[in-house]
Design a protein around this motif. Structure first.
Motif, short mmCIF file in Angstrom:
data_model
loop_
_atom_site.label_atom_id
_atom_site.label_comp_id
_atom_site.label_asym_id
_atom_site.label_seq_id
_atom_site.Cartn_x
_atom_site.Cartn_y
_atom_site.Cartn_z
N THR A 1 0.88 -0.80 0.29
CA THR A 1 0.17 -0.03 0.02
C THR A 1 0.84 1.39 0.22
O THR A 1 1.95 1.58 0.63
N ARG A 2 0.24 2.20 -0.40
CA ARG A 2 0.93 3.45 -0.50
C ARG A 2 -0.03 4.29 0.64
O ARG A 2 1.00 6.00 0.75
N LEU A 3 -0.62 4.23 1.00
CA LEU A 3 -1.56 5.06 1.51
C LEU A 3 -1.21 4.96 3.17
O LEU A 3 -0.85 3.25 4.30
N TRP A 4 -0.71 6.22 4.48
CA TRP A 4 -0.07 5.98 5.27
C TRP A 4 -1.08 6.12 6.24
O TRP A 4 -1.08 7.22 6.40
N HIS A 5 -0.86 5.16 7.74
CA HIS A 5 -1.99 4.99 8.14
C HIS A 5 -1.12 6.39 9.36
O HIS A 5 -0.81 5.97 10.25
N PRO A 6 -2.24 6.83 9.69
CA PRO A 6 -2.12 7.72 11.23
C PRO A 6 -1.45 6.49 12.65
O PRO A 6 -2.37 5.46 12.57
N PHE A 7 -1.04 6.80 13.16
CA PHE A 7 -0.73 6.05 14.66
C PHE A 7 -0.62 4.64 14.28
O PHE A 7 -1.09 3.59 15.10
N SER A 8 0.43 3.48 13.50
CA SER A 8 -0.14 2.96 12.95
C SER A 8 1.74 2.14 12.61
O SER A 8 2.65 2.84 12.10
N ASP A 9 1.58 1.03 12.71
CA ASP A 9 3.58 0.45 12.38
C ASP A 9 3.26 -0.26 10.91
O ASP A 9 2.47 -1.26 10.74
N MET A 10 2.99 0.51 10.21
CA MET A 10 3.44 0.71 8.80
C MET A 10 3.98 -0.69 7.61
O MET A 10 3.90 -0.83 6.99
N ALA A 11 5.00 -0.90 8.81
CA ALA A 11 5.93 -2.98 7.93
C ALA A 11 4.96 -3.35 8.66
O ALA A 11 4.92 -4.35 7.54
N ALA A 12 4.14 -3.26 9.33
CA ALA A 12 3.10 -4.17 10.30
C ALA A 12 1.27 -4.40 8.92
O ALA A 12 1.26 -5.20 8.62
N VAL A 13 1.08 -3.10 9.16
CA VAL A 13 -0.01 -2.91 7.89
C VAL A 13 -0.23 -2.86 6.93
O VAL A 13 -0.54 -3.64 6.23
N ASP A 14 1.40 -3.12 6.24
CA ASP A 14 1.56 -2.72 4.82
C ASP A 14 1.12 -4.20 4.23
O ASP A 14 1.36 -5.44 4.21
N GLY A 15 -0.67 -4.01 3.53
CA GLY A 15 -0.54 -4.86 2.42
C GLY A 15 -1.64 -5.51 3.48
O GLY A 15 -1.91 -6.79 2.42
N ASN A 16 -1.64 -4.98 4.66
CA ASN A 16 -2.49 -6.03 5.55
C ASN A 16 -3.69 -5.46 6.19
O ASN A 16 -4.13 -5.38 6.89
N GLU A 17 -4.70 -4.55 5.28
CA GLU A 17 -5.61 -3.69 5.41
C GLU A 17 -6.88 -4.33 5.78
O GLU A 17 -7.45 -5.13 5.07
N PHE A 18 -7.42 -3.58 6.86
CA PHE A 18 -8.92 -3.97 7.35
C PHE A 18 -9.61 -2.88 6.35
O PHE A 18 -9.65 -2.06 7.03
N VAL A 19 -10.13 -3.58 5.33
CA VAL A 19 -11.28 -2.53 4.05
C VAL A 19 -12.36 -3.01 4.60
O VAL A 19 -13.07 -2.66 4.67
N VAL A 20 -13.20 -1.37 5.40
CA VAL A 20 -14.16 -0.63 5.27
C VAL A 20 -14.94 -0.59 3.91
O VAL A 20 -13.93 0.67 3.61
N ASP A 21 -16.51 -0.79 3.64
CA ASP A 21 -15.96 -0.08 2.26
C ASP A 21 -17.62 0.02 3.05
O ASP A 21 -18.02 0.86 1.65
N ARG A 22 -18.88 -0.02 3.56
CA ARG A 22 -19.86 0.45 3.80
C ARG A 22 -20.43 0.83 4.61
O ARG A 22 -20.00 -0.52 6.12
N ALA A 23 -21.53 1.48 5.68
CA ALA A 23 -21.93 1.56 7.01
C ALA A 23 -23.22 1.85 6.54
O ALA A 23 -23.69 2.72 6.01
N GLU A 24 -23.53 1.58 7.86
CA GLU A 24 -25.66 1.38 8.00
C GLU A 24 -25.78 1.77 10.33
O GLU A 24 -25.90 0.79 10.03
N GLY A 25 -26.29 2.63 10.01
CA GLY A 25 -26.36 2.64 12.08
C GLY A 25 -25.59 2.32 12.77
O GLY A 25 -24.28 3.66 12.91
N ALA A 26 -25.41 1.39 13.23
CA ALA A 26 -24.09 1.60 14.32
C ALA A 26 -23.08 0.34 14.34
O ALA A 26 -23.10 0.07 14.80
N TYR A 27 -23.94 -0.50 12.87
CA TYR A 27 -23.07 -1.50 12.00
C TYR A 27 -21.41 -0.75 10.73
O TYR A 27 -22.67 -0.07 9.84
N VAL A 28 -20.93 -1.32 10.43
CA VAL A 28 -19.63 -0.80 9.41
C VAL A 28 -19.68 -2.62 8.54
O VAL A 28 -20.06 -3.62 9.45
#
Length: 427
Positions: A3-30
């Protein structure tokens, strides 16, 4: 895939390529990209108080963008949404003769408040009043002054020289605060900045008399009291700005997050007439040479107005108080788990589950390991220094709270300790 997205407050060496991608949301749920639902146990980042998918907020922003998407509020330029939102917030706030200075978020607001506090005393001729006091575990954003006054040491370390003239006081110790005032010299202190409940620093609930005692100490010494309501505002503590629960009227309140429920970035400072007076009294005498480009952004302010309408129509502001005991009752049984050191809940609709030190020592990055395990059980929580925090949307119900507790317990059971932590006596 990298990934080229630098996440705030994140260990990017661990995050890189392992994102949890949120797609949509409604009410109290994503929902993730595979369509799986997750309870938003932290209202994204403490802010989605009215829940996701509120079409009326989207529509208000769209209408405003179709009419006037954005325009500067510098000099004498204004727009109707900014004027109206300032009026509504000023009327709601427990601040005398309130004025409202808008920015883009909480970090903007803190830097504005600290600069205003120091500038106020400069305008008054008390040039020695530049010192700012905050308290342990307090989080005040990541801009210059916010980083400097934070009560979370890892957030302050590693940047080199930061803005000076600040002191971090003890968390719940009024005598310790008195000692800080005496050591610094109250005549040198411009402001005390405090969250009613510390959020990112671990959800530390107020002890009896502490906030009121700080307010009285500030009043006695003429120190400006700045309430950081970025997390605690807009229903999170059951009132508009949280500080009302203590019967305190501060000199300034910083706000963000819940003002638009995060639908668009917006924050600001509500300033007392007394503090604003040097800039509001005599034309041509003084100009505050401070302000972000997007101050008073009309589309963001339109979203704020629509969000306030939702709070008022559905009586959501009181929900933070109504839900504090149900949240406590849902999470309190976790104290019997051998891996849990403490559950902090019962004041406002937010809580923390802190891990035992043996668990923190035995599991690398244990809070985030617990976070990911809870996610597998269908709940998103917030990883903090020694555990996890929760702050669900104000629309959450009893079933949601039961799921929240169940997912955290399942996450605790899944922590990869080689040897279990022995249960405390009587647990």
């Amino acid at each position: 895939m990298s990934t080229r997205l630098w996440h705030p407050f994140s260990d990017m060496a661990a995050v890189d390529g392992n994102e949890f991608v949120v797609d949509r949301a409604e009410g109290a749920y994503v929902y993730d990209e595979a369509g799986r639902a997750y309870l938003d146990g932290c209202a994204s980042l403490w802010y989605c108080n009215v829940g996701h998918g509120r079409q009326e907020i989207v529509d208000a922003a769209m209408r405003q963008m179709s009419k006037l998407e954005a325009y500067s509020c510098f000099a004498d330029i204004a727009n109707r949404p900014a004027l109206e939102l300032a009026d509504r917030l000023a009327d709601l706030a427990p601040v005398d003769d309130a004025k409202v200075f808008f920015g883009s978020g909480g970090a903007d607001a803190i830097d504005t408040a600290v600069k205003l506090a120091r500038a106020y005393w400069q305008a008054r001729g008390e040039h020695q009043r530049v010192h700012v006091v905050s308290r342990e575990t307090g989080y005040h954003g990541t801009h210059g002054f916010g980083t400097s006054i934070t009560g979370i040491p890892p957030n302050r370390d590693g940047w080199g020289v930061l803005p000076g003239e600040n002191t971090v006081a003890p968390l719940h110790d009024l005598d310790g605060v008195e000692k800080v005032f005496a050591e610094v010299g109250p005549e040198r202190i411009a402001a005390f900045v405090i969250e009613p409940v510390t959020g990112a620093g671990g959800v530390h609930l107020p002890t009896d008399g502490y906030v009121e005692g700080v307010a009285e100490l500030c009043r006695r010494h003429g120190v400006l009291l700045v309430i950081d309501a970025v997390i605690c505002g807009f229903g999170r503590l059951g009132t508009w700005f949280g500080i009302e629960r203590f019967g305190v009227r501060p000199d300034m309140i910083t706000f963000a997050k819940g003002v638009t429920s995060g639908y668009l970035p917006l924050g600001g400072v509500i300033v007392s007439g007394e503090v604003a007076a040097p800039w509001w009294t005599t034309p041509g005498e003084r100009t505050l040479r401070h302000g972000p480009t997007y101050s008073g952004h009309p589309t963001c302010c339109a979203a704020g107005l629509a969000t306030l309408d939702v709070y008022e129509r559905e009586n959501l502001i009181a929900r933070g108080g109504e839900l504090e005991m149900p949240l406590f009752e849902a999470l309190a049984p976790l104290t019997s788990h051998p891996y849990v050191h403490e559950v902090r809940a019962g004041f406002g609709f937010l809580a923390a589950v802190e891990l035992e030190q043996d668990v923190l020592d035995g599991v690398r990055d244990a809070p985030n390991v617990l976070l990911r395990a809870a996610r597998k059980n269908g709940v998103l929580v917030r990883g903090l220094g020694k555990g996890v925090a929760v702050s669900p949307p104000l629309i959450a119900n009893d079933e949601d709270l039961a799921l929240l507790a169940e997912a955290i317990r399942g996450g605790l059971d899944a922590l990869p300790l080689e040897a279990p932590v022995p249960a405390a006596p009587g647990a």
